[in-house]
Design an enzyme around this catalytic site. Structure first.
Site, PDB file in Angstrom:
ATOM      1  N   GLN A   1      31.649 -10.157  10.000  1.00  0.00           N
ATOM      2  CA  GLN A   1      30.485  -9.531  10.077  1.00  0.00           C
ATOM      3  C   GLN A   1      29.660 -11.087   9.821  1.00  0.00           C
ATOM      4  O   GLN A   1      29.850 -12.040   9.751  1.00  0.00           O
ATOM      5  CB  GLN A   1      29.573  -9.529   8.500  1.00  0.00           C
ATOM      6  CG  GLN A   1      28.464  -8.435   8.178  1.00  0.00           C
ATOM      7  CD  GLN A   1      27.662  -8.508   7.199  1.00  0.00           C
ATOM      8  OE1 GLN A   1      27.855  -9.191   6.689  1.00  0.00           O
ATOM      9  NE2 GLN A   1      27.102  -7.243   6.679  1.00  0.00           N
TER      10      GLN A   1
ATOM     11  N   TYR B   1      17.594  -9.742   7.109  1.00  0.00           N
ATOM     12  CA  TYR B   1      18.105 -11.388   7.790  1.00  0.00           C
ATOM     13  C   TYR B   1      16.957 -10.411   9.366  1.00  0.00           C
ATOM     14  O   TYR B   1      17.011 -10.120   9.878  1.00  0.00           O
ATOM     15  CB  TYR B   1      19.694 -11.115   7.744  1.00  0.00           C
ATOM     16  CG  TYR B   1      20.136 -11.491   6.409  1.00  0.00           C
ATOM     17  CD1 TYR B   1      19.032 -12.309   5.742  1.00  0.00           C
ATOM     18  CD2 TYR B   1      20.617  -9.941   5.469  1.00  0.00           C
ATOM     19  CE1 TYR B   1      19.421 -12.460   4.060  1.00  0.00           C
ATOM     20  CE2 TYR B   1      21.512  -9.490   4.559  1.00  0.00           C
ATOM     21  CZ  TYR B   1      21.242 -11.859   3.945  1.00  0.00           C
ATOM     22  OH  TYR B   1      21.506 -11.680   2.556  1.00  0.00           O
TER      23      TYR B   1
ATOM     24  N   ARG C   1      30.863  -3.862  -5.179  1.00  0.00           N
ATOM     25  CA  ARG C   1      30.758  -4.059  -6.467  1.00  0.00           C
ATOM     26  C   ARG C   1      32.119  -3.131  -6.887  1.00  0.00           C
ATOM     27  O   ARG C   1      32.440  -3.989  -7.202  1.00  0.00           O
ATOM     28  CB  ARG C   1      29.761  -3.753  -7.364  1.00  0.00           C
ATOM     29  CG  ARG C   1      27.948  -4.709  -6.774  1.00  0.00           C
ATOM     30  CD  ARG C   1      27.100  -4.399  -7.014  1.00  0.00           C
ATOM     31  NE  ARG C   1      27.082  -3.431  -7.019  1.00  0.00           N
ATOM     32  CZ  ARG C   1      25.711  -2.467  -6.805  1.00  0.00           C
ATOM     33  NH1 ARG C   1      24.611  -3.123  -7.690  1.00  0.00           N
ATOM     34  NH2 ARG C   1      25.275  -0.988  -6.401  1.00  0.00           N
TER      35      ARG C   1
ATOM     36  N   CYS D   1      33.153  -0.688 -12.027  1.00  0.00           N
ATOM     37  CA  CYS D   1      32.101  -1.205 -12.073  1.00  0.00           C
ATOM     38  C   CYS D   1      31.244  -0.432 -12.822  1.00  0.00           C
ATOM     39  O   CYS D   1      30.862   1.113 -12.597  1.00  0.00           O
ATOM     40  CB  CYS D   1      31.914  -1.553 -10.775  1.00  0.00           C
ATOM     41  SG  CYS D   1      29.912  -2.535 -10.422  1.00  0.00           S
TER      42      CYS D   1
ATOM     43  N   CYS E   1      26.151  -3.671 -13.333  1.00  0.00           N
ATOM     44  CA  CYS E   1      25.378  -4.538 -14.351  1.00  0.00           C
ATOM     45  C   CYS E   1      24.501  -6.274 -13.474  1.00  0.00           C
ATOM     46  O   CYS E   1      23.806  -6.493 -13.740  1.00  0.00           O
ATOM     47  CB  CYS E   1      26.257  -5.061 -15.366  1.00  0.00           C
ATOM     48  SG  CYS E   1      27.625  -6.354 -15.228  1.00  0.00           S
TER      49      CYS E   1
END
Ligand SMILES: Cc1cc2nc3c(=O)[nH]c(=O)nc-3n(C[C@H](O)[C@H](O)[C@H](O)COP(=O)(O)O)c2cc1C
Length: 417
Positions: free
Chosen positions: A102, A173, A361, A382, A385
């Site tokens: 990326q 961005y 995540r 996951c 959190c």
């Protein structure tokens, strides 16, 4: 359509993937200070590849100082990075997975001091409230440099053995900031009309294509919506139009996310109980001036409540957007956001809300998630959190939820022997 779609092959351009599950980009803060690949970074990726993940996307790589967002971030700014990047791609390929790099320009969403510069650039000098940054307008010379810099970075990625490139045009961005009227108030040919706001992305894509050739996979991460309430953000219809234009140019797939930082970090979601206190004490926010840092810390419970109200978590929280892209495009549509269960991923694909799912995540919690889903094994899960995100760009990316991390470590010890 049958179940098990998640584990069926799909093509991105000419590249065949063995399944429809992707590691979404996560900036890992595991490189050297000047962006070289380290053994720790390779180990991080190798585990996810060992877990059978068909396609991995790296964290956002920068190409010059103004495009850099954080210390110890991956760089593709110079040919001297190619050797290390090659070690990374070799390690992933050894396990049969594919890997894309990326590339991005951080724009106004970084504290300049954190990365050793005095200012930030953006299409227009519009204040960024989450980090307290007033950028200056990027000059036309710098635009040209950014276009060439991103194309050079993509060419280095190709040379280093990456199977494709992802252009980061989401999350506020620089490329996203050019598309969005709220952040782009330019009066020249890069601002104003839809065509003008699209120009920078078109130039970046065109320059990359010229360097990597027609057959090399180039994909894009894009917002399904800017989710900028009461500001001039782009809505799903606008974003679908951007994606259609990019498909016509030859983009091979799109990954759908949402939001700028100032939308309220809606591209993450989950719970934020300890997020703001963590960010402002040991995360990237620790360097904010005290008049900014202290109120954020004091208002932490209120911010947690507010963020959950404006953007509550649900599994596949960007599907509401990805299905619109799926209806309008022929290229694969990847949806990111909150996925953790096989059933939800299958359902998203079978119901044609997307062609593939990507996960950030849930793979931090369980790097073997893909294989575990195939085998019907329940691994560490996951719970969104956001302890990992609270430390992003300041600490090495890892699971910082004590309970889940302990389960993950036990699982790795057992399964890796
Ligand atoms: C620690 C961390 C780092 C991230 N870094 C990036 C990044 O470099 N580029 C990017 O496009 N998204 C980044 N993201 C966002 C993820 O790719 C993804 O869009 C988001 O976490 C939602 O997916 P999830 O619910 O599966 O985590 C990051 C997220 C986390 C938690």
């Amino acid at each position: 359509m049958t179940q098990n779609q998640l584990f069926t092959p799909i093509r991105i351009g000419g590249l065949e993937l063995v399944g429809r599950f992707v590691k979404s980009a996560t900036t890992e803060t595991l490189c050297t200070d000047d962006g070289f690949v380290t053994d720790d970074l390779i180990e991080y990726y190798e585990k996810i590849a060992q877990g059978g993940t068909p396609l991995l996307i790296t964290g956002n790589a920068y190409f010059n100082l103004y495009s850099k967002g954080a210390p110890r971030q991956l760089a593709a700014d110079n040919d001297d990075k190619i050797l290390g990047l090659r070690r990374l791609t070799d390690a992933v390929h050894r396990h049969g997975s594919k890997i894309f790099m990326q590339i991005y320009h951080v724009g106004r969403q970084a504290s300049p001091r954190l990365v050793g510069r005095t200012d930030a650039v953006s299409p227009s000098p519009v204040f960024e409230p989450t980090l307290g940054v007033r950028p200056r307008a990027i000059t036309r010379e710098e635009i040209e440099e950014a276009v060439q810099g991103l194309a050079d970075a993509a060419a280095r990625g190709q040379q280093a053995g990456f199977d494709g490139i992802q252009i980061h045009a989401a999350h506020g961005y620089l490329i996203n900031a050019f598309l969005t009227p709220h952040t782009n108030r330019r009066k020249d040919e890069y601002g104003g009309s839809f065509e003008n706001r699209l120009r920078f992305l078109l130039e970046v894509y065109g320059a990359i294509r010229q360097r990597v050739g027609q057959d090399y996979p180039v994909i894009m991460k894009i917002n399904g919506s800017d989710e900028l309430r009461l500001r001039k953000g782009l809505k799903p219809d606008d974003m679908v139009k951007v994606a259609q234009r990019m498909e016509a140019q030859g983009v091979d797939a799109v990954e759908i996310s949402a939001g700028h930082y100032e939308s309220g970090l809606t591209f993450e979601r989950g719970h934020w109980r300890k997020f703001f206190s963590t960010v402002t004490t040991i995360g990237v926010g620790r360097n904010l001036p005290s008049y900014h840092r202290i109120p954020v810390r004091l208002l932490s419970p209120l911010l947690d409540w507010g963020l959950r109200r404006i953007a509550s978590y649900s599994e596949g929280f960007n599907l509401r957007y990805s299905k619109l892209f799926k209806q309008a495009l022929s290229i694969p549509v990847i949806c990111v956001g909150g996925f953790v269960h096989r059933e939800a991923m299958e359902r998203a694909i079978v119901s044609r809300e997307c062609d593939m799912v990507s996960v950030a995540r849930a793979l931090i919690a369980d790097p073997f998630l893909y294989r575990h889903m195939q085998e019907g094994v329940q691994g560490p899960q996951c719970d969104f959190c956001n302890a990992c995100y609270a430390r992003a760009a300041a600490w090495p990316t890892d699971c910082y939820n004590d309970e889940v991390r302990a389960q993950r470590d036990r699982m790795l010890r057992t399964e890796l022997g």
